[in-house]
Motif scaffolding. Structure first.
Motif, PDB file in Angstrom:
ATOM      1  N   ALA A   1      22.781  17.933   4.438  1.00  0.00           N
ATOM      2  CA  ALA A   1      21.989  19.171   4.290  1.00  0.00           C
ATOM      3  C   ALA A   1      21.883  19.979   5.582  1.00  0.00           C
ATOM      4  CB  ALA A   1      20.597  18.839   3.768  1.00  0.00           C
ATOM      5  N   GLN A   2      21.958  19.320   6.737  1.00  0.00           N
ATOM      6  CA  GLN A   2      21.787  20.023   8.014  1.00  0.00           C
ATOM      7  C   GLN A   2      23.090  20.504   8.632  1.00  0.00           C
ATOM      8  OE1 GLN A   2      18.678  20.831   8.951  1.00  0.00           O
ATOM      9  NE2 GLN A   2      18.143  19.820   7.038  1.00  0.00           N
ATOM     10  N   ILE A   3      24.227  20.215   8.000  1.00  0.00           N
ATOM     11  CA  ILE A   3      25.524  20.623   8.549  1.00  0.00           C
ATOM     12  C   ILE A   3      25.726  22.117   8.279  1.00  0.00           C
ATOM     13  CG2 ILE A   3      28.031  20.295   8.475  1.00  0.00           C
ATOM     14  CD1 ILE A   3      27.466  17.425   7.408  1.00  0.00           C
ATOM     15  N   PRO A   4      25.959  22.927   9.323  1.00  0.00           N
ATOM     16  CA  PRO A   4      26.201  24.348   9.084  1.00  0.00           C
ATOM     17  C   PRO A   4      27.515  24.572   8.333  1.00  0.00           C
ATOM     18  CG  PRO A   4      26.242  23.850  11.456  1.00  0.00           C
ATOM     19  CD  PRO A   4      25.974  22.572  10.732  1.00  0.00           C
TER      20      PRO A   4
ATOM     21  N   PHE B   1      26.183  35.440  -0.957  1.00  0.00           N
ATOM     22  CA  PHE B   1      26.411  34.493   0.138  1.00  0.00           C
ATOM     23  C   PHE B   1      25.219  34.482   1.087  1.00  0.00           C
ATOM     24  CE2 PHE B   1      31.206  35.551  -0.338  1.00  0.00           C
ATOM     25  CZ  PHE B   1      31.262  34.805  -1.502  1.00  0.00           C
ATOM     26  N   ALA B   2      24.648  35.648   1.358  1.00  0.00           N
ATOM     27  CA  ALA B   2      23.492  35.737   2.260  1.00  0.00           C
ATOM     28  C   ALA B   2      22.305  34.967   1.684  1.00  0.00           C
ATOM     29  CB  ALA B   2      23.121  37.198   2.506  1.00  0.00           C
ATOM     30  N   GLU B   3      22.131  35.024   0.384  1.00  0.00           N
ATOM     31  CA  GLU B   3      21.029  34.307  -0.267  1.00  0.00           C
ATOM     32  C   GLU B   3      21.204  32.795  -0.178  1.00  0.00           C
ATOM     33  OE1 GLU B   3      21.065  35.887  -4.229  1.00  0.00           O
ATOM     34  OE2 GLU B   3      20.448  37.883  -3.540  1.00  0.00           O
ATOM     35  N   LEU B   4      22.429  32.340  -0.025  1.00  0.00           N
ATOM     36  CA  LEU B   4      22.700  30.899   0.045  1.00  0.00           C
ATOM     37  C   LEU B   4      22.286  30.290   1.385  1.00  0.00           C
ATOM     38  CD1 LEU B   4      26.261  30.706  -1.546  1.00  0.00           C
ATOM     39  CD2 LEU B   4      24.125  29.856  -2.523  1.00  0.00           C
ATOM     40  N   LYS B   5      22.049  31.107   2.370  1.00  0.00           N
ATOM     41  CA  LYS B   5      21.702  30.634   3.712  1.00  0.00           C
ATOM     42  C   LYS B   5      22.830  29.821   4.351  1.00  0.00           C
ATOM     43  CE  LYS B   5      16.721  30.781   3.043  1.00  0.00           C
ATOM     44  NZ  LYS B   5      16.715  31.580   1.848  1.00  0.00           N
ATOM     45  N   VAL B   6      24.058  30.305   4.153  1.00  0.00           N
ATOM     46  CA  VAL B   6      25.178  29.709   4.872  1.00  0.00           C
ATOM     47  C   VAL B   6      25.123  30.226   6.313  1.00  0.00           C
ATOM     48  CG1 VAL B   6      26.650  29.422   2.844  1.00  0.00           C
ATOM     49  CG2 VAL B   6      26.799  31.536   4.166  1.00  0.00           C
ATOM     50  N   ALA B   7      25.811  29.540   7.213  1.00  0.00           N
ATOM     51  CA  ALA B   7      25.814  29.960   8.622  1.00  0.00           C
ATOM     52  C   ALA B   7      26.505  31.305   8.785  1.00  0.00           C
ATOM     53  CB  ALA B   7      26.485  28.896   9.482  1.00  0.00           C
ATOM     54  N   GLY B   8      27.515  31.567   7.951  1.00  0.00           N
ATOM     55  CA  GLY B   8      28.252  32.821   8.041  1.00  0.00           C
ATOM     56  C   GLY B   8      29.429  32.829   7.086  1.00  0.00           C
ATOM     57  N   THR B   9      30.151  33.927   7.104  1.00  0.00           N
ATOM     58  CA  THR B   9      31.368  34.024   6.291  1.00  0.00           C
ATOM     59  C   THR B   9      32.494  34.567   7.168  1.00  0.00           C
ATOM     60  OG1 THR B   9      30.830  36.255   5.547  1.00  0.00           O
ATOM     61  CG2 THR B   9      30.145  34.457   4.110  1.00  0.00           C
ATOM     62  N   ILE B  10      33.696  34.107   6.879  1.00  0.00           N
ATOM     63  CA  ILE B  10      34.898  34.596   7.551  1.00  0.00           C
ATOM     64  C   ILE B  10      35.846  35.041   6.448  1.00  0.00           C
ATOM     65  CG2 ILE B  10      36.900  33.974   8.956  1.00  0.00           C
ATOM     66  CD1 ILE B  10      35.098  32.023  10.479  1.00  0.00           C
ATOM     67  N   PRO B  11      36.278  36.311   6.494  1.00  0.00           N
ATOM     68  CA  PRO B  11      37.181  36.794   5.438  1.00  0.00           C
ATOM     69  C   PRO B  11      38.575  36.194   5.557  1.00  0.00           C
ATOM     70  CG  PRO B  11      36.793  38.517   7.066  1.00  0.00           C
ATOM     71  CD  PRO B  11      35.931  37.355   7.464  1.00  0.00           C
TER      72      PRO B  11
ATOM     73  N   ALA C   1      32.962  29.829  16.702  1.00  0.00           N
ATOM     74  CA  ALA C   1      32.072  29.593  17.841  1.00  0.00           C
ATOM     75  C   ALA C   1      30.953  30.628  17.892  1.00  0.00           C
ATOM     76  CB  ALA C   1      32.875  29.616  19.153  1.00  0.00           C
ATOM     77  N   LYS C   2      31.280  31.861  17.612  1.00  0.00           N
ATOM     78  CA  LYS C   2      30.267  32.926  17.636  1.00  0.00           C
ATOM     79  C   LYS C   2      29.216  32.715  16.548  1.00  0.00           C
ATOM     80  CE  LYS C   2      29.862  37.919  17.886  1.00  0.00           C
ATOM     81  NZ  LYS C   2      30.560  39.186  17.927  1.00  0.00           N
ATOM     82  N   ILE C   3      29.672  32.430  15.327  1.00  0.00           N
ATOM     83  CA  ILE C   3      28.753  32.212  14.207  1.00  0.00           C
ATOM     84  C   ILE C   3      27.819  31.035  14.479  1.00  0.00           C
ATOM     85  CG2 ILE C   3      28.624  31.434  11.793  1.00  0.00           C
ATOM     86  CD1 ILE C   3      31.198  33.144  11.308  1.00  0.00           C
ATOM     87  N   LEU C   4      28.359  29.975  15.064  1.00  0.00           N
ATOM     88  CA  LEU C   4      27.578  28.750  15.259  1.00  0.00           C
ATOM     89  C   LEU C   4      26.861  28.691  16.622  1.00  0.00           C
ATOM     90  CD1 LEU C   4      30.101  26.239  13.681  1.00  0.00           C
ATOM     91  CD2 LEU C   4      28.031  27.195  12.643  1.00  0.00           C
ATOM     92  N   GLY C   5      27.079  29.695  17.460  1.00  0.00           N
ATOM     93  CA  GLY C   5      26.447  29.682  18.777  1.00  0.00           C
ATOM     94  C   GLY C   5      27.032  28.654  19.707  1.00  0.00           C
ATOM     95  N   TRP C   6      28.332  28.361  19.533  1.00  0.00           N
ATOM     96  CA  TRP C   6      29.009  27.364  20.362  1.00  0.00           C
ATOM     97  C   TRP C   6      29.707  27.995  21.557  1.00  0.00           C
ATOM     98  CZ3 TRP C   6      32.032  23.955  16.322  1.00  0.00           C
ATOM     99  CH2 TRP C   6      31.105  23.243  15.531  1.00  0.00           C
ATOM    100  N   GLU C   7      29.470  29.259  21.815  1.00  0.00           N
ATOM    101  CA  GLU C   7      30.152  29.929  22.930  1.00  0.00           C
ATOM    102  C   GLU C   7      29.623  29.382  24.239  1.00  0.00           C
ATOM    103  OE1 GLU C   7      30.885  34.316  21.230  1.00  0.00           O
ATOM    104  OE2 GLU C   7      28.814  33.646  21.221  1.00  0.00           O
ATOM    105  N   ASP C   8      30.532  29.126  25.141  1.00  0.00           N
ATOM    106  CA  ASP C   8      30.127  28.592  26.463  1.00  0.00           C
ATOM    107  C   ASP C   8      29.747  29.704  27.401  1.00  0.00           C
ATOM    108  OD1 ASP C   8      30.561  25.985  25.667  1.00  0.00           O
ATOM    109  OD2 ASP C   8      32.685  26.076  26.182  1.00  0.00           O
TER     110      ASP C   8
END
Length: 126
Positions: free
Chosen positions: A77-80, A96-106, A119-126
């Motif tokens: 449940a906690q996996i983005p 998709f926005a209502e589902l509370k997914v981390a994001g979408t990539i076309p 990385a941008k969607i998940l905030g993994w940018e260094d």
């Protein structure tokens, strides 16, 4: 530094292969792959990836149903989750926005920018 682990769930072998190479080479991440929603659920529960790239349109269990099953399992449940989708109409975006997914990539996505998008969607940018 911890190597991040991403699970790609897509029924299209070519897309899985291209995404895997992009995420491994550009992102430097470990990648697992599943060819169906049910296989994705099993791998997610056992491997506990840091994120899941999930295709929306798959034959056995679509990405929406797969996402909903991930959400009700305490182990996953906690996996983005980032949806990979060729559907980009306004009604789909709202759903998709209502589902509370981390994001979408076309799809189709640009191979060289996939890891940066993730990385941008998940905030993994260094």
């Amino acid at each position: 530094m911890t190597v991040r682990h991403i699970l790609i769930v897509d029924d299209d072998e070519d897309i899985r292969d291209v995404a895997r190479v992009a995420l491994e080479v550009v992102g430097g991440w470990q990648v697992s792959m599943a060819s169906s929603g049910s296989e994705g659920l099993q791998i997610a529960a056992t491997q506990q990836p840091d994120a899941i790239l999930l295709d929306v349109m798959m034959p056995d269990m679509d990405g929406i149903e797969t996402f909903q099953k991930l959400q009700v399992n305490p182990a996953t449940a906690q996996i983005p989750v980032i949806l990979l989708t060729a559907k980009v109409q306004t009604s789909d975006r709202q759903r998709f926005a209502e589902l509370k997914v981390a994001g979408t990539i076309p799809k189709p996505f640009k191979t060289m920018t996939l890891a940066n998008s993730v990385a941008k969607i998940l905030g993994w940018e260094d």
